[in-house]
Design a protein around this motif. Structure first.
Motif, PDB file in Angstrom:
ATOM      1  N   ASP A 179       0.841  -1.200   0.000  1.00 41.98           N
ATOM      2  CA  ASP A 179       0.000   0.000   0.000  1.00 41.98           C
ATOM      3  C   ASP A 179       0.871   1.242   0.000  1.00 41.98           C
ATOM      4  O   ASP A 179       1.825   1.335   0.777  1.00 41.98           O
ATOM      5  CB  ASP A 179      -0.922   0.018   1.222  1.00 41.98           C
ATOM      6  CG  ASP A 179      -2.021  -1.020   1.127  1.00 41.98           C
ATOM      7  OD1 ASP A 179      -2.439  -1.335  -0.002  1.00 41.98           O
ATOM      8  OD2 ASP A 179      -2.466  -1.513   2.177  1.00 41.98           O
ATOM      9  N   VAL A 180       0.562   2.187  -0.870  1.00 48.37           N
ATOM     10  CA  VAL A 180       1.310   3.433  -0.977  1.00 48.37           C
ATOM     11  C   VAL A 180       0.327   4.597  -1.067  1.00 48.37           C
ATOM     12  O   VAL A 180      -0.835   4.415  -1.403  1.00 48.37           O
ATOM     13  CB  VAL A 180       2.247   3.461  -2.221  1.00 48.37           C
ATOM     14  CG1 VAL A 180       3.211   2.300  -2.207  1.00 48.37           C
ATOM     15  CG2 VAL A 180       1.460   3.465  -3.512  1.00 48.37           C
ATOM     16  N   ILE A 181       0.820   5.784  -0.749  1.00 45.67           N
ATOM     17  CA  ILE A 181       0.112   7.017  -1.100  1.00 45.67           C
ATOM     18  C   ILE A 181       0.867   7.552  -2.306  1.00 45.67           C
ATOM     19  O   ILE A 181       2.074   7.797  -2.240  1.00 45.67           O
ATOM     20  CB  ILE A 181       0.119   8.031   0.060  1.00 45.67           C
ATOM     21  CG1 ILE A 181      -0.681   7.478   1.237  1.00 45.67           C
ATOM     22  CG2 ILE A 181      -0.468   9.360  -0.395  1.00 45.67           C
ATOM     23  CD1 ILE A 181      -0.633   8.350   2.480  1.00 45.67           C
ATOM     24  N   PHE A 182       0.176   7.701  -3.414  1.00 46.57           N
ATOM     25  CA  PHE A 182       0.823   8.078  -4.674  1.00 46.57           C
ATOM     26  C   PHE A 182       0.401   9.471  -5.084  1.00 46.57           C
ATOM     27  O   PHE A 182      -0.766   9.832  -5.016  1.00 46.57           O
ATOM     28  CB  PHE A 182       0.436   7.076  -5.763  1.00 46.57           C
ATOM     29  CG  PHE A 182       0.999   7.394  -7.112  1.00 46.57           C
ATOM     30  CD1 PHE A 182       2.364   7.336  -7.344  1.00 46.57           C
ATOM     31  CD2 PHE A 182       0.174   7.748  -8.164  1.00 46.57           C
ATOM     32  CE1 PHE A 182       2.900   7.632  -8.594  1.00 46.57           C
ATOM     33  CE2 PHE A 182       0.686   8.042  -9.409  1.00 46.57           C
ATOM     34  CZ  PHE A 182       2.045   7.980  -9.625  1.00 46.57           C
ATOM     35  N   ASN A 183       1.386  10.271  -5.506  1.00 44.87           N
ATOM     36  CA  ASN A 183       1.143  11.608  -6.028  1.00 44.87           C
ATOM     37  C   ASN A 183       1.890  11.698  -7.357  1.00 44.87           C
ATOM     38  O   ASN A 183       3.111  11.638  -7.384  1.00 44.87           O
ATOM     39  CB  ASN A 183       1.639  12.672  -5.048  1.00 44.87           C
ATOM     40  CG  ASN A 183       1.247  14.060  -5.454  1.00 44.87           C
ATOM     41  OD1 ASN A 183       1.086  14.355  -6.635  1.00 44.87           O
ATOM     42  ND2 ASN A 183       1.095  14.942  -4.489  1.00 44.87           N
ATOM     43  N   SER A 184       1.159  11.826  -8.436  1.00 44.72           N
ATOM     44  CA  SER A 184       1.777  11.794  -9.766  1.00 44.72           C
ATOM     45  C   SER A 184       2.504  13.084 -10.136  1.00 44.72           C
ATOM     46  O   SER A 184       3.294  13.100 -11.069  1.00 44.72           O
ATOM     47  CB  SER A 184       0.732  11.486 -10.836  1.00 44.72           C
ATOM     48  OG  SER A 184      -0.249  12.501 -10.839  1.00 44.72           O
TER      49      SER A 184
ATOM     50  N   PHE B 142       5.798  10.809  -6.882  1.00 43.85           N
ATOM     51  CA  PHE B 142       6.319  10.396  -5.583  1.00 43.85           C
ATOM     52  C   PHE B 142       5.369   9.369  -4.979  1.00 43.85           C
ATOM     53  O   PHE B 142       4.165   9.403  -5.238  1.00 43.85           O
ATOM     54  CB  PHE B 142       6.410  11.585  -4.615  1.00 43.85           C
ATOM     55  CG  PHE B 142       7.676  12.375  -4.706  1.00 43.85           C
ATOM     56  CD1 PHE B 142       8.647  12.272  -3.722  1.00 43.85           C
ATOM     57  CD2 PHE B 142       7.905  13.240  -5.763  1.00 43.85           C
ATOM     58  CE1 PHE B 142       9.806  13.014  -3.784  1.00 43.85           C
ATOM     59  CE2 PHE B 142       9.064  13.981  -5.839  1.00 43.85           C
ATOM     60  CZ  PHE B 142      10.022  13.867  -4.850  1.00 43.85           C
ATOM     61  N   ALA B 143       5.912   8.494  -4.153  1.00 43.72           N
ATOM     62  CA  ALA B 143       5.102   7.551  -3.380  1.00 43.72           C
ATOM     63  C   ALA B 143       5.554   7.623  -1.928  1.00 43.72           C
ATOM     64  O   ALA B 143       6.731   7.863  -1.649  1.00 43.72           O
ATOM     65  CB  ALA B 143       5.256   6.141  -3.922  1.00 43.72           C
TER      66      ALA B 143
ATOM     67  N   GLN C 140      11.121  -1.238  -8.942  1.00 43.28           N
ATOM     68  CA  GLN C 140      10.004  -0.579  -9.608  1.00 43.28           C
ATOM     69  C   GLN C 140       8.758  -0.669  -8.754  1.00 43.28           C
ATOM     70  O   GLN C 140       8.552  -1.651  -8.039  1.00 43.28           O
ATOM     71  CB  GLN C 140       9.704  -1.235 -10.961  1.00 43.28           C
ATOM     72  CG  GLN C 140      10.739  -0.974 -12.016  1.00 43.28           C
ATOM     73  CD  GLN C 140      10.298  -1.518 -13.365  1.00 43.28           C
ATOM     74  OE1 GLN C 140       9.555  -2.490 -13.439  1.00 43.28           O
ATOM     75  NE2 GLN C 140      10.750  -0.887 -14.424  1.00 43.28           N
ATOM     76  N   LEU C 141       7.935   0.365  -8.837  1.00 43.91           N
ATOM     77  CA  LEU C 141       6.589   0.336  -8.287  1.00 43.91           C
ATOM     78  C   LEU C 141       5.633   0.407  -9.463  1.00 43.91           C
ATOM     79  O   LEU C 141       5.704   1.341 -10.276  1.00 43.91           O
ATOM     80  CB  LEU C 141       6.341   1.509  -7.337  1.00 43.91           C
ATOM     81  CG  LEU C 141       7.027   1.441  -5.985  1.00 43.91           C
ATOM     82  CD1 LEU C 141       6.758   2.715  -5.192  1.00 43.91           C
ATOM     83  CD2 LEU C 141       6.563   0.238  -5.197  1.00 43.91           C
ATOM     84  N   ILE C 142       4.784  -0.571  -9.575  1.00 47.70           N
ATOM     85  CA  ILE C 142       3.812  -0.612 -10.665  1.00 47.70           C
ATOM     86  C   ILE C 142       2.485  -0.130 -10.091  1.00 47.70           C
ATOM     87  O   ILE C 142       1.884  -0.787  -9.246  1.00 47.70           O
ATOM     88  CB  ILE C 142       3.703  -2.029 -11.252  1.00 47.70           C
ATOM     89  CG1 ILE C 142       5.084  -2.477 -11.744  1.00 47.70           C
ATOM     90  CG2 ILE C 142       2.669  -2.064 -12.372  1.00 47.70           C
ATOM     91  CD1 ILE C 142       5.228  -3.953 -11.994  1.00 47.70           C
ATOM     92  N   ILE C 143       2.098   1.064 -10.530  1.00 43.37           N
ATOM     93  CA  ILE C 143       0.909   1.730  -9.993  1.00 43.37           C
ATOM     94  C   ILE C 143      -0.028   2.055 -11.151  1.00 43.37           C
ATOM     95  O   ILE C 143       0.373   2.727 -12.104  1.00 43.37           O
ATOM     96  CB  ILE C 143       1.299   3.029  -9.251  1.00 43.37           C
ATOM     97  CG1 ILE C 143       2.307   2.721  -8.142  1.00 43.37           C
ATOM     98  CG2 ILE C 143       0.066   3.728  -8.698  1.00 43.37           C
ATOM     99  CD1 ILE C 143       2.971   3.942  -7.548  1.00 43.37           C
ATOM    100  N   GLY C 144      -1.246   1.575 -11.066  1.00 45.08           N
ATOM    101  CA  GLY C 144      -2.219   1.835 -12.128  1.00 45.08           C
ATOM    102  C   GLY C 144      -1.766   1.320 -13.478  1.00 45.08           C
ATOM    103  O   GLY C 144      -2.039   1.945 -14.494  1.00 45.08           O
TER     104      GLY C 144
END
Length: 121
Positions: free
Chosen positions: A37-42, A60-61, A90-94
């Motif tokens: 679980d992350v908080i993601f800000n593109s 940023f995550a 790597q973080l694969i988000i969306g």
């Protein structure tokens, strides 16, 4: 006593400041990929106290150190390498794979990860 006071900060931070998203964490050794679980800000921008932008918008995550160490306990030796840029975790988000540029632990149990935007095909 002080450590006990701040023990729950990561959980409170993850619950209060932003919408948690699930990301896949692919480590640079290629051995495994795990859900975290992350908080993601593109488009996160670092600003000085007087409002001057210090960086261009970048993804940023924010991750709880505790949840990352549950997945990868061997990286507890140096928390600045919890998410590695050498060999690129790597973080694969969306559905998009973001490379790790840098990782900073904030001493309150959270980790700030600057990400590299995937190149357009």
């Amino acid at each position: 006593m002080t450590a006990r006071m701040f023990r729950d900060l990561p959980r409170i931070f993850m619950r209060s400041f932003g919408e948690e998203v699930s990301a896949l964490w692919a480590r640079n050794d290629g051995a495994s990929v795990d859900l975290i679980d992350v908080i993601f800000n593109s488009a996160y921008v670092v600003r000085s106290a007087d409002g001057i932008e210090l960086t261009d918008p970048a993804p940023f995550a924010f991750v709880s150190v505790e949840s990352a160490l549950l997945i990868e306990p061997l990286r507890a030796v140096d928390l600045s390498l919890l998410f590695r840029n050498e060999g690129r975790d790597q973080l694969i988000i969306g559905g998009r794979a973001y490379g790790v540029e840098s990782c900073t632990e904030d001493s309150h149990g959270m980790c700030t990860i600057e990400l590299i935007e995937p190149k357009a095909a």
